[in-house]
Write a protein that holds these residues in place. Structure first.
Motif, mmCIF file in Angstrom:
data_model
loop_
_atom_site.group_PDB
_atom_site.id
_atom_site.type_symbol
_atom_site.label_atom_id
_atom_site.label_comp_id
_atom_site.label_asym_id
_atom_site.label_seq_id
_atom_site.Cartn_x
_atom_site.Cartn_y
_atom_site.Cartn_z
ATOM 1 N N SER A 143 32.675 46.484 46.716
ATOM 2 C CA SER A 143 33.323 46.810 48.003
ATOM 3 C C SER A 143 32.340 47.515 48.935
ATOM 4 O O SER A 143 31.679 48.481 48.556
ATOM 5 C CB SER A 143 34.537 47.701 47.756
ATOM 6 O OG SER A 143 35.005 48.204 48.979
ATOM 7 N N SER A 144 32.298 47.044 50.175
ATOM 8 C CA SER A 144 31.426 47.653 51.192
ATOM 9 C C SER A 144 32.177 48.673 52.029
ATOM 10 O O SER A 144 31.578 49.454 52.765
ATOM 11 C CB SER A 144 30.919 46.550 52.130
ATOM 12 O OG SER A 144 32.044 45.945 52.790
ATOM 13 N N LYS B 38 52.475 43.447 42.089
ATOM 14 C CA LYS B 38 51.938 44.769 42.468
ATOM 15 C C LYS B 38 52.830 45.422 43.518
ATOM 16 O O LYS B 38 53.054 46.639 43.489
ATOM 17 C CB LYS B 38 50.501 44.625 42.998
ATOM 18 C CG LYS B 38 49.508 44.331 41.887
ATOM 19 C CD LYS B 38 48.096 44.048 42.379
ATOM 20 C CE LYS B 38 47.219 43.638 41.204
ATOM 21 N NZ LYS B 38 45.895 43.155 41.589
ATOM 22 N N GLY C 34 46.159 51.494 51.097
ATOM 23 C CA GLY C 34 45.166 51.533 50.019
ATOM 24 C C GLY C 34 44.287 50.298 50.074
ATOM 25 O O GLY C 34 44.597 49.287 49.457
ATOM 26 N N ASN D 108 44.039 39.257 49.116
ATOM 27 C CA ASN D 108 42.889 38.389 49.442
ATOM 28 C C ASN D 108 42.325 37.753 48.180
ATOM 29 O O ASN D 108 42.330 38.332 47.101
ATOM 30 C CB ASN D 108 41.795 39.098 50.244
ATOM 31 C CG ASN D 108 41.524 40.544 49.887
ATOM 32 O OD1 ASN D 108 41.069 41.327 50.715
ATOM 33 N ND2 ASN D 108 41.794 40.936 48.647
HETATM 34 O O1 PMT Z 1 35.315 46.746 51.105
HETATM 35 P P1 PMT Z 1 35.046 45.314 51.529
HETATM 36 O O2 PMT Z 1 33.685 44.830 51.104
HETATM 37 O O3 PMT Z 1 35.312 45.099 52.993
HETATM 38 O O4 PMT Z 1 36.087 44.390 50.721
HETATM 39 C C1 PMT Z 1 37.433 44.478 50.997
HETATM 40 C C2 PMT Z 1 38.282 44.469 49.707
HETATM 41 C C3 PMT Z 1 38.151 43.129 49.037
HETATM 42 C C4 PMT Z 1 37.800 45.580 48.763
HETATM 43 C C5 PMT Z 1 39.759 44.765 50.153
HETATM 44 O O5 PMT Z 1 40.188 43.752 51.027
HETATM 45 C C6 PMT Z 1 40.686 44.835 48.952
HETATM 46 O O6 PMT Z 1 41.183 43.849 48.445
HETATM 47 N N1 PMT Z 1 40.922 46.062 48.437
HETATM 48 C C7 PMT Z 1 41.695 46.314 47.226
HETATM 49 C C8 PMT Z 1 40.828 46.021 46.029
HETATM 50 C C9 PMT Z 1 41.535 46.291 44.705
HETATM 51 O O7 PMT Z 1 41.176 47.209 44.031
HETATM 52 O O8 PMT Z 1 42.583 45.519 44.481
HETATM 53 P P2 PMT Z 1 43.504 45.590 43.120
HETATM 54 O O9 PMT Z 1 44.284 44.357 43.165
HETATM 55 O O10 PMT Z 1 42.647 45.865 41.931
HETATM 56 O O11 PMT Z 1 44.397 46.872 43.364
HETATM 57 C C10 PMT Z 1 45.684 46.792 43.968
HETATM 58 C C11 PMT Z 1 45.948 48.002 44.835
HETATM 59 O O12 PMT Z 1 46.011 49.163 44.017
HETATM 60 C C12 PMT Z 1 44.895 48.260 45.893
HETATM 61 O O13 PMT Z 1 45.535 48.681 47.088
HETATM 62 C C13 PMT Z 1 44.090 49.414 45.310
HETATM 63 O O14 PMT Z 1 43.541 50.274 46.327
HETATM 64 C C14 PMT Z 1 45.136 50.156 44.498
HETATM 65 N N2 PMT Z 1 44.642 50.890 43.319
HETATM 66 C C15 PMT Z 1 43.949 50.263 42.340
HETATM 67 C C16 PMT Z 1 43.529 50.974 41.230
HETATM 68 C C17 PMT Z 1 43.821 52.353 41.166
HETATM 69 N N3 PMT Z 1 43.420 53.078 40.138
HETATM 70 N N4 PMT Z 1 44.504 52.938 42.145
HETATM 71 C C18 PMT Z 1 44.938 52.223 43.208
HETATM 72 O O15 PMT Z 1 45.576 52.776 44.114
#
Ligand code: PMT
Length: 412
Positions: free
Chosen positions: A212-213, A337, A273, A349
């Motif tokens: 992630s950027s 989720k 988030g 995404n």
């Molecule tokens: O940062 P970029 O390079 O611009 O890329 C953008 C991105 C791809 C990172 C962004 O668009 C994105 O998808 N972010 C969420 C990434 C992620 O961790 O997804 P997940 O499906 O694993 O998690 C689901 C949700 O739970 C997310 O909102 C995440 O922030 C949250 N989470 C996950 C793990 C954790 N321990 N706590 C959380 O709150």
């Protein structure tokens, strides 16, 4: 065409070398139609002459509580009621500390205390002064009371050092002011956005992270600020500049991000988030650098708390938006989720194969309860963020959350 016709800005100039930039800022605000009343601190007058601001603003500069003639013309209480915005640029570490403690020991701090108008500060100081915990605490206090923090920027500083702490450029501050005075649908609301990766240490020099950027989360923070929200951006390590009008809190690990998110969410209206949070961390962080000995090495990992779940537990009423990064069954996994984390919206995404992470473009499918769905077509992350922010406002307003009571210092 002026964008601030007749809007009244009380420009507080305090004693730092960036005071010279406040002269240009005065001109920039006036050329777009604003009325500017300059109030200078004693320190500011050591850097720039009163005559400069007087000539640029077309008004006598105010600098003292004890100027009988000026008080006779417009008393300080009247002056405190006059502006649409009190803007302090540059705001030194000292004035930030005095504002945070409610001091009224000169004209400017007295005006801030005696006013119920929005207040914005453009910090300007040496990078170490900005990074000091006491300064960060003072800024956090002001943010919690609704003060808008514009910057600071990063780069070369007048003291010869390089880092974060220099005042934003006059044109950037002028644009912040235009945005702050624009009536946006999120005006008076506090939005918290998490962005970027987390870093989970393994030993003193190694960590687990991801690609992630922060670009998507930062773009969203900026889009929400442009809609008038006060935005706190809880950010993992990135190379990105703080978006205009956004207050950034830097963290490294998932645990730190969780603590900062919970703190910021306490008075938030919207939580997003967008961070890619590590699901696991090393069960034990080695005190010394792990030596290369055996052919194989196993790392024992333990689960991190889910930040969204923790925030939901603390704030059952909060409007919450999650992201889902999926390599398969996008809608099914995103909706799981949405339900499991008790979210109001989820932006999903596709990732893997070079998609979404660490690039300038993306594509989002947004889901909500009762089959709600909106496809946001492939575009640059800033464009997508604007579309997602508009959808967040739409769904947030549909939920009809009553506005919280405001303390007098908060932006209306
Ligand atoms: O940062 P970029 O390079 O611009 O890329 C953008 C991105 C791809 C990172 C962004 O668009 C994105 O998808 N972010 C969420 C990434 C992620 O961790 O997804 P997940 O499906 O694993 O998690 C689901 C949700 O739970 C997310 O909102 C995440 O922030 C949250 N989470 C996950 C793990 C954790 N321990 N706590 C959380 O709150």
């Amino acid at each position: 065409m002026p964008t601030l016709p007749g809007r009244r800005i009380l420009l507080g100039v305090t004693g730092g070398i960036a005071a010279y930039k406040a002269a240009d800022l005065t001109r920039r605000l006036i050329e777009i139609g604003a009325e500017v009343q300059v109030v200078m601190s004693e320190g500011a007058k050591r850097f720039v002459g009163v005559a400069t601001f007087q000539a640029l603003s077309g008004r006598p500069v105010r600098d003292s509580l004890w100027d009988a003639q000026a008080e006779g013309h417009m008393g300080h209480i009247e002056l405190a009621r006059w502006p649409d915005l009190i803007l302090i640029a540059p705001a030194t570490a000292d004035v930030i500390a005095r504002l945070a403690h409610g001091r009224a020991d000169d004209l400017l701090t007295t005006l801030v205390l005696a006013s119920d108008k929005p207040v914005a500060i453009a910090p300007a100081m040496n990078r170490l002064m900005w990074a000091k915990a006491v300064t960060q605490d003072n800024v956090a206090k002001l943010v919690a009371r609704g003060v808008h923090v514009l910057g600071p920027g990063a780069g070369f500083q007048a003291c010869g050092e390089v880092g974060e702490g220099r005042m934003r450029e006059p044109l950037e501050i002028r644009d912040d002011v235009v945005r702050l005075l624009a009536a946006g649908p999120m005006r008076g609301r506090h939005a918290v956005v998490t962005a970027g990766p987390t870093r989970e240490p393994i030993d003193p020099v190694r960590f687990i992270t991801n690609r992630s950027s922060g670009k998507q989360g930062y773009a969203l923070a900026s889009a929400l600020a442009q809609l008038g929200a006060r935005v706190t951006l809880v950010s993992g390590p990135t190379n990105l500049a703080v978006p205009a009008g956004v207050m950034r809190v830097d963290v490294e690990t998932a645990q730190q991000m969780c603590d900062a998110a919970l703190k910021a969410a306490a008075d938030a209206d919207v939580f997003v988030g967008a961070a890619a949070v590590a699901d696991y961390r090393a069960a034990e962080v080695a005190r010394e650098k792990i030596k290369k000995k055996a052919d194989r090495l196993s790392l024992d990992l333990t689960r991190n708390d889910d930040i969204l779940v923790r925030v939901r537990g603390a704030r059952p009423d909060l409007f919450m938006v999650g992201f889902a990064a999926e390599t398969e069954k996008l809608e099914q996994h995103a909706r799981e989720k949405l339900e499991k984390k008790k979210l109001d919206l989820i932006a999903a995404n596709w990732v893997g194969g070079g998609r979404a992470f660490d690039r300038d473009d993306n594509q989002l499918n947004v889901f909500w309860s009762a089959g709600g769905v909106r496809e946001l077509a492939h575009a640059g992350k800033e464009q997508l963020a604007r579309e997602l922010a508009a959808l967040i406002v739409e769904r947030f307003q549909a939920r009809a959350v009553p506005a919280k009571a405001k303390s007098p210092q908060k932006t209306k």
